[in-house]
Design a protein around this motif. Sequence first.
Motif, PDB file in Angstrom:
ATOM      1  N   LEU A   1       0.978  -1.051  -0.061  1.00  0.00           N
ATOM      2  CA  LEU A   1      -0.077  -0.121  -0.055  1.00  0.00           C
ATOM      3  C   LEU A   1       0.753   1.411   0.019  1.00  0.00           C
ATOM      4  CD1 LEU A   1      -2.631   1.416  -0.096  1.00  0.00           C
ATOM      5  CD2 LEU A   1      -2.720   1.031   2.529  1.00  0.00           C
ATOM      6  N   GLU A   2       2.117   1.059   0.899  1.00  0.00           N
ATOM      7  CA  GLU A   2       2.844   2.522   1.015  1.00  0.00           C
ATOM      8  C   GLU A   2       3.430   2.697  -0.601  1.00  0.00           C
ATOM      9  OE1 GLU A   2       4.555   5.742   1.620  1.00  0.00           O
ATOM     10  OE2 GLU A   2       2.832   4.535   2.937  1.00  0.00           O
ATOM     11  N   ARG A   3       3.894   1.735  -1.234  1.00  0.00           N
ATOM     12  CA  ARG A   3       4.519   1.653  -2.614  1.00  0.00           C
ATOM     13  C   ARG A   3       3.267   2.310  -3.474  1.00  0.00           C
ATOM     14  NH1 ARG A   3       6.359  -3.865  -2.531  1.00  0.00           N
ATOM     15  NH2 ARG A   3       5.143  -4.155  -4.372  1.00  0.00           N
ATOM     16  N   ILE A   4       2.360   1.616  -3.227  1.00  0.00           N
ATOM     17  CA  ILE A   4       1.157   2.323  -4.395  1.00  0.00           C
ATOM     18  C   ILE A   4       0.849   3.920  -4.131  1.00  0.00           C
ATOM     19  CG2 ILE A   4      -1.335   2.055  -4.930  1.00  0.00           C
ATOM     20  CD1 ILE A   4      -1.110  -0.839  -4.219  1.00  0.00           C
ATOM     21  N   ARG A   5       0.861   3.938  -2.961  1.00  0.00           N
ATOM     22  CA  ARG A   5       0.593   5.500  -2.440  1.00  0.00           C
ATOM     23  C   ARG A   5       1.628   6.507  -2.922  1.00  0.00           C
ATOM     24  NH1 ARG A   5      -0.744   4.284   3.598  1.00  0.00           N
ATOM     25  NH2 ARG A   5      -3.176   4.317   3.545  1.00  0.00           N
ATOM     26  N   GLN A   6       2.905   5.692  -3.051  1.00  0.00           N
ATOM     27  CA  GLN A   6       4.068   6.545  -3.631  1.00  0.00           C
ATOM     28  C   GLN A   6       3.872   6.943  -5.095  1.00  0.00           C
ATOM     29  OE1 GLN A   6       7.577   4.748  -2.163  1.00  0.00           O
ATOM     30  NE2 GLN A   6       7.422   5.385  -0.240  1.00  0.00           N
ATOM     31  N   HIS A   7       3.494   5.802  -5.937  1.00  0.00           N
ATOM     32  CA  HIS A   7       3.255   5.754  -7.160  1.00  0.00           C
ATOM     33  C   HIS A   7       2.181   6.720  -7.703  1.00  0.00           C
ATOM     34  CE1 HIS A   7       6.119   2.715  -8.467  1.00  0.00           C
ATOM     35  NE2 HIS A   7       5.526   1.772  -7.480  1.00  0.00           N
ATOM     36  N   ALA A   8       1.043   6.761  -6.823  1.00  0.00           N
ATOM     37  CA  ALA A   8      -0.018   7.589  -6.783  1.00  0.00           C
ATOM     38  C   ALA A   8       0.368   9.067  -6.822  1.00  0.00           C
ATOM     39  CB  ALA A   8      -1.170   7.123  -6.196  1.00  0.00           C
ATOM     40  N   ALA A   9       1.234   9.206  -5.644  1.00  0.00           N
ATOM     41  CA  ALA A   9       1.703  10.720  -5.447  1.00  0.00           C
ATOM     42  C   ALA A   9       2.741  11.306  -6.432  1.00  0.00           C
ATOM     43  CB  ALA A   9       2.473  10.607  -4.090  1.00  0.00           C
ATOM     44  N   LYS A  10       3.586  10.397  -7.041  1.00  0.00           N
ATOM     45  CA  LYS A  10       4.568  10.955  -8.130  1.00  0.00           C
ATOM     46  C   LYS A  10       3.457  11.491  -9.357  1.00  0.00           C
ATOM     47  CE  LYS A  10       8.063   7.867  -7.196  1.00  0.00           C
ATOM     48  NZ  LYS A  10       8.916   6.771  -7.482  1.00  0.00           N
ATOM     49  N   ARG A  11       2.332  10.689  -9.514  1.00  0.00           N
ATOM     50  CA  ARG A  11       1.481  11.105 -10.747  1.00  0.00           C
ATOM     51  C   ARG A  11       0.339  11.935 -10.098  1.00  0.00           C
ATOM     52  NH1 ARG A  11       3.722   6.393 -10.880  1.00  0.00           N
ATOM     53  NH2 ARG A  11       4.305   5.478 -12.619  1.00  0.00           N
ATOM     54  N   GLY A  12       0.354  12.627  -8.852  1.00  0.00           N
ATOM     55  CA  GLY A  12      -0.834  13.509  -8.482  1.00  0.00           C
ATOM     56  C   GLY A  12      -2.131  12.682  -8.368  1.00  0.00           C
ATOM     57  N   MET A  13      -2.229  11.612  -8.374  1.00  0.00           N
ATOM     58  CA  MET A  13      -3.669  10.847  -8.043  1.00  0.00           C
ATOM     59  C   MET A  13      -3.619  10.313  -6.830  1.00  0.00           C
ATOM     60  SD  MET A  13      -2.621   8.651 -11.864  1.00  0.00           S
ATOM     61  CE  MET A  13      -4.380   7.903 -11.668  1.00  0.00           C
ATOM     62  N   SER A  14      -5.023  10.045  -6.467  1.00  0.00           N
ATOM     63  CA  SER A  14      -5.414   9.360  -5.664  1.00  0.00           C
ATOM     64  C   SER A  14      -5.197   7.674  -5.682  1.00  0.00           C
ATOM     65  CB  SER A  14      -6.765   9.535  -5.252  1.00  0.00           C
ATOM     66  OG  SER A  14      -7.528   8.844  -6.176  1.00  0.00           O
ATOM     67  N   VAL A  15      -5.085   6.994  -4.582  1.00  0.00           N
ATOM     68  CA  VAL A  15      -4.533   5.521  -4.543  1.00  0.00           C
ATOM     69  C   VAL A  15      -5.863   5.149  -5.492  1.00  0.00           C
ATOM     70  CG1 VAL A  15      -4.525   3.506  -3.156  1.00  0.00           C
ATOM     71  CG2 VAL A  15      -3.358   5.626  -2.405  1.00  0.00           C
ATOM     72  N   GLN A  16      -7.174   5.542  -4.951  1.00  0.00           N
ATOM     73  CA  GLN A  16      -8.295   4.835  -5.744  1.00  0.00           C
ATOM     74  C   GLN A  16      -8.015   4.928  -7.249  1.00  0.00           C
ATOM     75  OE1 GLN A  16     -12.137   5.666  -4.473  1.00  0.00           O
ATOM     76  NE2 GLN A  16     -13.021   5.615  -6.518  1.00  0.00           N
ATOM     77  N   ASP A  17      -7.771   6.245  -8.019  1.00  0.00           N
ATOM     78  CA  ASP A  17      -7.603   6.375  -9.283  1.00  0.00           C
ATOM     79  C   ASP A  17      -6.357   5.802  -9.728  1.00  0.00           C
ATOM     80  OD1 ASP A  17      -9.723   8.191  -8.964  1.00  0.00           O
ATOM     81  OD2 ASP A  17      -8.712  10.092  -9.062  1.00  0.00           O
ATOM     82  N   TYR A  18      -5.463   5.680  -9.054  1.00  0.00           N
ATOM     83  CA  TYR A  18      -4.308   4.813  -9.652  1.00  0.00           C
ATOM     84  C   TYR A  18      -4.463   3.343  -9.552  1.00  0.00           C
ATOM     85  CZ  TYR A  18       0.451   3.040  -9.778  1.00  0.00           C
ATOM     86  OH  TYR A  18       1.588   2.416 -10.342  1.00  0.00           O
ATOM     87  N   VAL A  19      -4.864   2.804  -8.842  1.00  0.00           N
ATOM     88  CA  VAL A  19      -5.461   1.605  -8.937  1.00  0.00           C
ATOM     89  C   VAL A  19      -6.331   1.203 -10.153  1.00  0.00           C
ATOM     90  CG1 VAL A  19      -6.390  -0.657  -7.844  1.00  0.00           C
ATOM     91  CG2 VAL A  19      -4.828   1.118  -6.536  1.00  0.00           C
ATOM     92  N   VAL A  20      -7.330   2.043 -10.329  1.00  0.00           N
ATOM     93  CA  VAL A  20      -8.298   1.782 -11.253  1.00  0.00           C
ATOM     94  C   VAL A  20      -7.871   1.991 -12.855  1.00  0.00           C
ATOM     95  CG1 VAL A  20     -10.442   2.912 -12.412  1.00  0.00           C
ATOM     96  CG2 VAL A  20     -10.319   2.440  -9.930  1.00  0.00           C
ATOM     97  N   ARG A  21      -6.690   3.115 -12.774  1.00  0.00           N
ATOM     98  CA  ARG A  21      -6.079   3.307 -14.113  1.00  0.00           C
ATOM     99  C   ARG A  21      -5.246   2.017 -14.424  1.00  0.00           C
ATOM    100  NH1 ARG A  21      -5.802   8.882 -16.438  1.00  0.00           N
ATOM    101  NH2 ARG A  21      -7.448   9.896 -15.381  1.00  0.00           N
ATOM    102  N   THR A  22      -4.592   1.623 -13.379  1.00  0.00           N
ATOM    103  CA  THR A  22      -3.504   0.334 -13.698  1.00  0.00           C
ATOM    104  C   THR A  22      -4.404  -0.718 -13.925  1.00  0.00           C
ATOM    105  OG1 THR A  22      -1.845   1.242 -11.936  1.00  0.00           O
ATOM    106  CG2 THR A  22      -1.803  -1.016 -12.353  1.00  0.00           C
ATOM    107  N   LEU A  23      -5.461  -0.953 -13.246  1.00  0.00           N
ATOM    108  CA  LEU A  23      -6.184  -2.227 -13.837  1.00  0.00           C
ATOM    109  C   LEU A  23      -6.815  -2.077 -15.385  1.00  0.00           C
ATOM    110  CD1 LEU A  23      -8.442  -2.802 -10.603  1.00  0.00           C
ATOM    111  CD2 LEU A  23      -6.358  -4.174 -11.518  1.00  0.00           C
ATOM    112  N   ILE A  24      -7.204  -0.923 -15.651  1.00  0.00           N
ATOM    113  CA  ILE A  24      -7.902  -0.507 -16.847  1.00  0.00           C
ATOM    114  C   ILE A  24      -6.536  -0.700 -18.048  1.00  0.00           C
ATOM    115  CG2 ILE A  24      -8.393   1.316 -18.542  1.00  0.00           C
ATOM    116  CD1 ILE A  24     -10.178   2.460 -16.021  1.00  0.00           C
ATOM    117  N   ARG A  25      -5.352   0.049 -17.866  1.00  0.00           N
ATOM    118  CA  ARG A  25      -4.317  -0.561 -18.617  1.00  0.00           C
ATOM    119  C   ARG A  25      -4.194  -1.810 -18.945  1.00  0.00           C
ATOM    120  NH1 ARG A  25      -0.407   2.700 -16.002  1.00  0.00           N
ATOM    121  NH2 ARG A  25       0.351   0.661 -14.998  1.00  0.00           N
TER     122      ARG A  25
END
Length: 63
Positions: free
Chosen positions: A15-39
């Motif tokens: 979760l911390e790694r996901i938070r860091q990846h999301a923050a680098k992109r200026g995204m929420s964790v939820q948005d980051y996970v959803v976009r990753t799944l869509i991709r």
Amino acid sequence: MGSQVLSLRVDGELLERIRQHAAKRGMSVQDYVVRTLIREDFDERFQSSVDETERLGVWGPAT
């Protein structure tokens, strides 16, 4: 299209790694996970299409 809830249990380190990846992109964790799944879903469907095209012999094998 409506939205529904998906609840996941995630290891604290992951979760911390996901938070860091999301923050680098200026995204929420939820948005980051959803976009990753869509991709990932798109990548799988695209590769399936490429494989099928090769099977049909339209362009020949990829190099």
